[in-house]
Design an enzyme around this catalytic site. Structure first.
Site, short mmCIF file in Angstrom:
data_model
loop_
_atom_site.label_atom_id
_atom_site.label_comp_id
_atom_site.label_asym_id
_atom_site.label_seq_id
_atom_site.Cartn_x
_atom_site.Cartn_y
_atom_site.Cartn_z
N GLU B 55 -11.85 -24.24 -57.96
CA GLU B 55 -11.20 -23.10 -58.63
C GLU B 55 -11.60 -22.94 -60.08
O GLU B 55 -11.63 -21.82 -60.60
CB GLU B 55 -9.67 -23.24 -58.51
CG GLU B 55 -9.15 -23.12 -57.08
CD GLU B 55 -9.33 -24.40 -56.26
OE1 GLU B 55 -9.65 -25.45 -56.85
OE2 GLU B 55 -9.14 -24.33 -55.03
N ASP B 114 3.93 -24.57 -45.30
CA ASP B 114 3.00 -25.45 -46.01
C ASP B 114 3.69 -26.29 -47.08
O ASP B 114 3.18 -27.34 -47.48
CB ASP B 114 1.87 -24.63 -46.66
CG ASP B 114 0.75 -24.31 -45.68
OD1 ASP B 114 0.63 -25.05 -44.68
OD2 ASP B 114 0.02 -23.34 -45.90
N ARG B 164 2.06 -14.44 -48.78
CA ARG B 164 1.41 -14.69 -47.50
C ARG B 164 1.94 -13.86 -46.33
O ARG B 164 1.14 -13.28 -45.59
CB ARG B 164 1.53 -16.18 -47.15
CG ARG B 164 0.90 -16.50 -45.81
CD ARG B 164 1.08 -17.97 -45.43
NE ARG B 164 0.46 -18.24 -44.15
CZ ARG B 164 1.03 -18.01 -42.97
NH1 ARG B 164 2.26 -17.53 -42.92
NH2 ARG B 164 0.39 -18.28 -41.85
#
Lengths: 288, 319
Positions: B55, B114, B164
């Protein structure tokens, strides 16, 4: 003024003599600037002076009258703390008046403590926190490819800077994208802020590391003008992969008592300015 | 109710932008099937760069492209873009005001299962504190599409936060609300509903909850206004002050820590200019846990019922 585009000129004695004079100017200015500001990084500015002289006064195609000329070669000082040397080179090349140099790190100055692409004509990327310049260079080199432009991108990295993981992220991506208009130059002066590289964080075998990442590697004496010039020419012929020039240098190069301090493992002159008396002595001792 | 992914709307918008503007480039860090930059990659492979799981490199490479005249969209999950590339974003893109658009998916906790490693409940606060940067948080897929186009036009760096899951579309196709066609402008909020008893100021997927809360309040005779603050920075101060003056009581709602996000931004404006009781709906300074996202929203106080409760509280405090 026409753009600098002198790289086809032969690497003869006259050229080398001229570049040595410019490197001397860069070192002298760096010492004075840092002393005036009572703040800044001496050691890494002096070690990079010869490389900067070769780039800005022979190899780079650039135009101080038009700093944003879109076909210019790009140079990124990823080891941003060596900016006194860069600023001196830019002033000498005509990007701004020499008088600006004496305002380094002062309020209202165009010369910030670390390179600022919005304030200083000729500065291509804002740097200072280490490890980012090679990635920025990858982006610029990709843009050249997208735009079908011939310009090349040069990134000067410190050796201590190579501790940063991002440098290796960038190295991997440059090889992956087969970026051959990008040249990294490592100012390998063997000394980082708190001590010798091999004591703080070992880098060797450095050439093998770059080679393993898919780079073409050249090792040179970073104070030998001819070797610097020849290596810059050599890497431009490499196709399909990026190149790195590992330039072995002396931290504090040009001033014997500063060189000696680093060679004895004393880090004082990395980021601490000279006193007026030390400056006087340094300017007296300064050699080409 | 019509539910859609903001991420897909983002991918569609990138493709449309790519068709009309050759300077649009897109970068990702091995998450393109999820951030939906894969849609652009398929159409314009030469202008798409995957840097792998890296990143820091992602953001600085984007800066290099932007400094050479490109409009660089860089995408990854919020936690990675915000927190693994933050210094890169600041130094190489935001400080020099480059056209880097860091568009992150998976903001907040609505990615659910998650868990904490992938949540980002502090991204708005972190990004909001950075000079030069615009911070955009669309309310649904339809707004995401127009926002993506607007930030491409906007001169300078932008952080845009998506989520999401499929979320409720509060707008109608073509960015209409209650039949009225709207224009998305960075820095301007959208007043979705007028009401003088309490003002609900919301962002992101909490705008849908705010609208539901306003309907519920109406059944109890309480008229709430609902303002969608899709741009946290620059903040639409005029709209916030107007709402505070009209109602004298404000509730903020966001899928973010109550510290430093929309609630903080609104409170800063009000406390200096027109202090009224403010209640904040958001995550109460905790990291949360794994779980189906709607259950998490119930457990951590991010539902319309929480907004209703908070609205009644501030009305009572106002007196």
């Amino acid at each position: 003024m026409a753009p600098f585009d002198e790289k086809s000129a032969p690497h003869d004695e006259e050229l080398i003599k001229r570049l040595k004079k410019i490197a001397l100017y860069i070192r002298k200015c760096s010492l004075i600037m840092i002393t005036k500001a009572q703040s800044g990084h001496i050691g890494g500015s002096l070690s990079a002076a010869d490389i900067l002289a070769c780039l800005y006064f022979h190899h780079l195609r650039h135009d101080p009258e038009n700093p944003r000329w879109e076909d210019r070669d790009r140079f990124i000082l990823s080891k941003g703390h060596a900016c006194p040397a860069l600023y001196a080179a830019l002033a000498k090349a005509g990007y701004f008046e020499e008088d600006e140099l004496w305002k380094l790190r002062q309020v209202g100055s165009i010369l910030q403590g670390h390179p600022d692409m919005r304030r200083t004509p000729g500065v291509e990327a804002s740097t200072g926190t280490l490890g980012q310049g090679l990635s920025v260079g990858v982006g610029m080199a990709l843009a050249a490819r997208l735009d079908g432009k011939k310009y090349r991108v040069f990134v000067l990295l410190g050796d201590g800077e190579l501790d940063e993981g991002q440098v290796w992220e960038a190295a991997m991506s440059a090889a992956h994208y087969k970026i051959d208009n990008l040249t990294a130059i490592v100012d390998f002066n063997s000394f980082q802020l708190s001590g010798f590289i091999e004591k703080v964080m070992s880098l060797n075998p450095l050439s093998d590391k770059w080679r393993a990442f898919g780079w073409h590697v050249v090792e040179i004496d970073g104070h030998d003008m001819k070797q610097i010039l020849d290596s810059l020419d050599e890497v431009e012929k490499v196709r399909g992969k990026p190149s790195v020039i590992i330039a072995h240098t002396q931290k504090g190069k040009g001033v014997p008592f500063i060189e000696k301090a680093f060679n004895e493992g004393i880090s004082k002159y990395h980021g601490i300015p000279l006193t007026e008396a030390e400056l006087k002595r340094a300017l007296e001792e300064l050699y080409e | 109710m019509n539910e859609r992914h903001m991420r897909e709307a983002y991918g569609e918008a990138l493709v449309e932008l790519g068709e009309t503007n050759p300077d649009i480039v897109v970068l990702d860090a091995d998450l393109s099937p999820s951030t939906k930059t894969c849609m652009f990659a398929e159409k314009f492979p030469d202008r798409f760069f995957d840097v792998g799981v890296a990143e820091a490199n992602l953001i600085s490479v984007a800066a290099g492209l932007a400094s050479s005249g490109k409009i660089a969209f860089a995408s990854t999950f919020s936690v990675f873009g915000t927190e693994k590339g933050l210094n890169q974003f600041k130094q190489s893109a935001v400080y020099p005001r480059l056209n880097v658009k860091l568009v992150v998916s998976h903001g907040g906790i609505s990615l659910g299962q998650d868990g904490v490693s992938h949540f980002c409940v502090e991204d708005i606060a972190i990004m909001r504190a950075m000079p030069n940067l615009a911070v955009v948080v669309p309310a649904d897929a339809i707004e995401t599409k127009v926002a993506t186009k607007a930030i491409a036009e906007y001169e300078g760096p932008v952080f845009m936060r998506l989520v999401r899951p499929k979320t409720v579309c509060i707008y109608e196709e073509g960015y209409k609300y209650a039949g009225e066609e709207l224009t998305f402008k960075v820095g301007k909020s959208v007043t979705l509903r007028e009401g003088s008893d309490v003002a609900i100021i919301a962002t992101g997927l909490m705008v849908a909850e705010a609208l539901a809360a306003a309907s519920d309040l109406e059944k109890e005779g309480i008229n709430a206004s609902v303002i969608n603050v899709h741009t946290i920075k620059p903040l639409d101060r005029d709209a916030i002050l107007k709402a505070a003056r009209e109602s004298g009581a404000v509730v903020t709602a966001e899928e973010h820590n109550v510290y430093g996000g929309l609630g903080g931004a609104v409170a800063e404006v009000l406390v200096e200019n027109y202090p009224v009781p403010v209640g904040m709906v958001g995550i109460r300074d905790t990291f949360c846990e794994s779980g189906p996202w709607k259950e998490l929203f119930r457990k951590y106080g991010l539902t319309s019922a929480d907004i209703v409760r908070k609205a009644k509280e501030v009305i009572e405090r106002r007196g």
